[in-house]
Design a protein around this motif. Structure first.
Motif, PDB file in Angstrom:
ATOM      1  N   ILE A 311       0.863  -1.179   0.000  1.00  0.00           N
ATOM      2  CA  ILE A 311       0.000   0.000   0.000  1.00  0.00           C
ATOM      3  C   ILE A 311       0.900   1.228   0.000  1.00  0.00           C
ATOM      4  O   ILE A 311       1.773   1.365   0.862  1.00  0.00           O
ATOM      5  N   ASP A 409      -8.799   5.395  -1.545  1.00  0.00           N
ATOM      6  CA  ASP A 409      -7.924   4.293  -1.928  1.00  0.00           C
ATOM      7  C   ASP A 409      -8.108   4.036  -3.418  1.00  0.00           C
ATOM      8  O   ASP A 409      -9.152   3.538  -3.856  1.00  0.00           O
ATOM      9  N   ALA A 422      -8.238  -3.858  -0.607  1.00  0.00           N
ATOM     10  CA  ALA A 422      -8.858  -2.581  -0.248  1.00  0.00           C
ATOM     11  C   ALA A 422     -10.075  -2.795   0.652  1.00  0.00           C
ATOM     12  O   ALA A 422     -10.284  -2.038   1.612  1.00  0.00           O
ATOM     13  N   LEU A 436     -12.512   4.802   4.733  1.00  0.00           N
ATOM     14  CA  LEU A 436     -11.761   4.500   3.509  1.00  0.00           C
ATOM     15  C   LEU A 436     -12.736   4.368   2.350  1.00  0.00           C
ATOM     16  O   LEU A 436     -13.636   3.526   2.377  1.00  0.00           O
TER      17      LEU A 436
END
Length: 565
Positions: A311, A409, A422, A436
């Motif tokens: 990430i 993301d 994710a 997120l």
């Protein structure tokens, strides 16, 4: 295989042709097999090697790619897709080529020899093959090398290169006894010099910033490889190359290579089954592994590369994560164990989170530097509180100064691994009050329009070790002012720059690796990125395809690829 080619190439989808530092078997998988592959030694590949006289003359290779070249100058900053090098290397010079162990040597079709002749000052002498010529008949001489160095050394900021790694250490390139000899002098010293000039362009391209940056966007203007361009299909995103009759080396075995676009892993695997493609990347995609294992006339090929999923954080001013304390707190809120188990446990039962951004287990230099940055929800919550991101009574997500802690993301649409990761991270961060939001972008423009410009907060990639030495790969953490080059998240500092400079000039490998591990410790401290897990390297290849498959760290010899007799 949608790969972003920073000095350490980044992979946006779940599959690729060459993948992973895991010790996997070089033998092909039998139809119907679903057991995890056995281990093997690093430094091997799996390409069904056959002598030229055992390969048919003629035939077509259908090579899947997931991005049409944004620029046929693969040294330019917008040529970031990892699908560009396989296309370009079929028709442009490759003066330096790697073997399966990652050792770089001269390609005799272009360079008769290069050798270190002095260490203080550091000097390397090149002797070129005088038979080598550009497609317009111009000889390939020392001037092409000098011009390419001047475009890539970072001194003229009008040039926009993908990386200055290595070339910035060259102080001079001087003509030798004739146009086919020259000496490269390094100041500061460069330990990892042998992989420089792994692609060469004519001075007509590299002597002009405008030509370098934009002149080859639509098509290559000059070539000098075993193949030449036959057709550019911008509508279908396909590139077709055929043997160049002007080629001075061994005649290619294939009549044609078609670099064919595919939109997702499923499409590529479907194409292998139907005959539209001659191989399909499998990597850590369990569904692709099961399907290709059951295909008749298909062999699973395995090799080793220092590749891993991670990430990446965006520390630029336009991102909410431009705060180092926030990034580190987010890292501690992410549990990598279930991510690794969910993604690759069927292939690698003992997969563990990684402790290093530069070195991987099984490769020289690896040590775990992740202590202090491991998953700990309580610490993450406390650090978020201390940083001013508090959770109001009854609120689901934290906020600061009236702004909710929402993180974007960015992932590539159709990339199952990215979406799976994710979604797991989304659940984990929600538990500490972080919102997120998953944004799925077009895979064909994912890097050019989103990652390179910094249009993300966090993003899921795979770092693809391409055989480049560790110092050159570590340039992803080098900050160079406005041109951050391969540092997608724009996170770094002067201390890391200095350590990288020292490592680059350190000829003693033990000392060089120690410096790089110090870089890694500081990368952890900055919250630059979070390495997740090593990726297996599995490629499904149609039976009978020779000198092709899973190349590991090695370069392909395009003249030997073909179909077995």
């Amino acid at each position: 295989m949608l790969v972003s080619r920073t000095p350490r190439a980044l992979l946006a989808v779940a599959v690729t042709v060459t993948a992973s530092a895991l010790l996997l078997s070089a033998c092909g998988g039998s139809a119907g097999s679903s057991a995890p592959p056995p281990t093997k030694q690093i430094g091997q590949n799996d390409i069904n090697p056959l002598a030229r006289d055992q390969v048919k003359d003629g035939g077509v290779l259908q090579w899947g790619v997931q991005a049409y070249p944004a620029n046929f100058n693969m040294l330019a900053i917008d040529a970031s897709s990892g699908d560009i090098p396989p296309v370009i290397q079929s028709f442009e010079p490759t003066p330096a080529i790697a073997d399966a162990a990652g050792n770089w040597n001269p390609d005799p079709d272009y360079v008769e020899s290069f050798k270190l002749v002095s260490t203080d000052p550091q000097k390397v002498e090149y002797k070129l093959n005088p038979k080598a010529k550009w497609s317009d008949g111009t000889p390939i001489t020392w001037e092409d090398y000098k011009s390419e160095w001047q475009a890539l050394n970072g001194k003229n900021t009008a040039f926009q290169p993908l990386s200055t790694a290595g070339y910035a250490s060259i102080s001079t390139i001087d003509k030798g006894a004739d146009d086919y000899a020259f000496t490269v002098t390094y100041s500061p010293k460069l330990a990892e010099w042998s992989n420089l000039f792994n692609v060469l362009y004519p001075k007509s391209l590299t002597s002009s910033p405008d030509e370098f940056n934009h002149g080859w966007k639509d098509q290559p203007k000059v070539t000098a490889g075993p193949f030449k361009i036959d057709n550019l299909d911008k509508t279908g995103n396909n590139v077709t190359v055929v043997p160049d009759p002007k080629w001075w080396g061994d005649k290619p075995k294939l009549d044609k290579i078609v670099f064919k676009y595919y939109s997702s892993a499923n499409v590529e695997v479907d194409g292998l089954a139907s005959g539209a493609f001659d191989f399909a990347s499998v990597s850590s995609n369990i569904d692709a592994y099961k399907r290709t294992s059951a295909m008749k006339n298909v062999t699973l090929r395995r090799a080793n590369l220092p590749n891993y999923r991670e990430i990446v954080f965006n520390g630029a001013g336009n991102s909410i994560l431009n705060d180092q304390k926030l990034r580190v707190a987010i890292i501690k809120g992410i549990d990598r164990d279930p991510i690794a188990k969910a993604e690759i446990s069927q292939l690698i039962p003992n997969a563990k989170p990684l402790g290093n951004h530069i070195f991987l287990p099984g490769f020289d230099g690896y040590q775990d530097n992740s202590a202090g940055y491991l998953y700990n929800q309580d610490e993450a919550k406390k650090e978020l509180d201390a940083d001013g991101w508090t959770l109001a009574s009854g609120a689901k997500f934290r906020s600061k100064n009236g702004k909710q802690l929402t993180i974007r993301d960015a992932i590539s649409a159709g990339a199952k691994s990215s979406l799976d990761e994710a979604q797991l991270v989304q659940q984990q961060l929600a538990a500490i009050g972080v919102d997120l939001q998953i944004v799925q972008d077009d895979p064909n423009t994912f890097f050019d329009e989103h990652i390179t410009p910094g249009d993300f907060d966090i993003a899921n990639f795979a770092q693809m070790g391409d055989g480049a030495p560790p110092v050159n790969n570590a340039q992803s953490w080098f900050t160079t002012g406005d041109q951050a080059l391969g540092n997608s998240g724009r996170i770094g500092d002067a201390s890391i720059n200095k350590l990288l400079d020292q490592a680059s000039a350190e000829l003693d490998q033990t000392k060089r690796f120690a410096l790089l591990n110090e870089v890694d410790k500081q990368v952890w401290a900055l919250g630059h990125s979070l390495p997740l897990y090593q990726r297996p390297s599995i490629v499904a290849v149609r039976n009978g395809l020779a000198n092709f498959g899973n190349s590991g760290l090695a370069s392909y010899d395009y003249t030997k690829i073909g179909w077995a007799k």
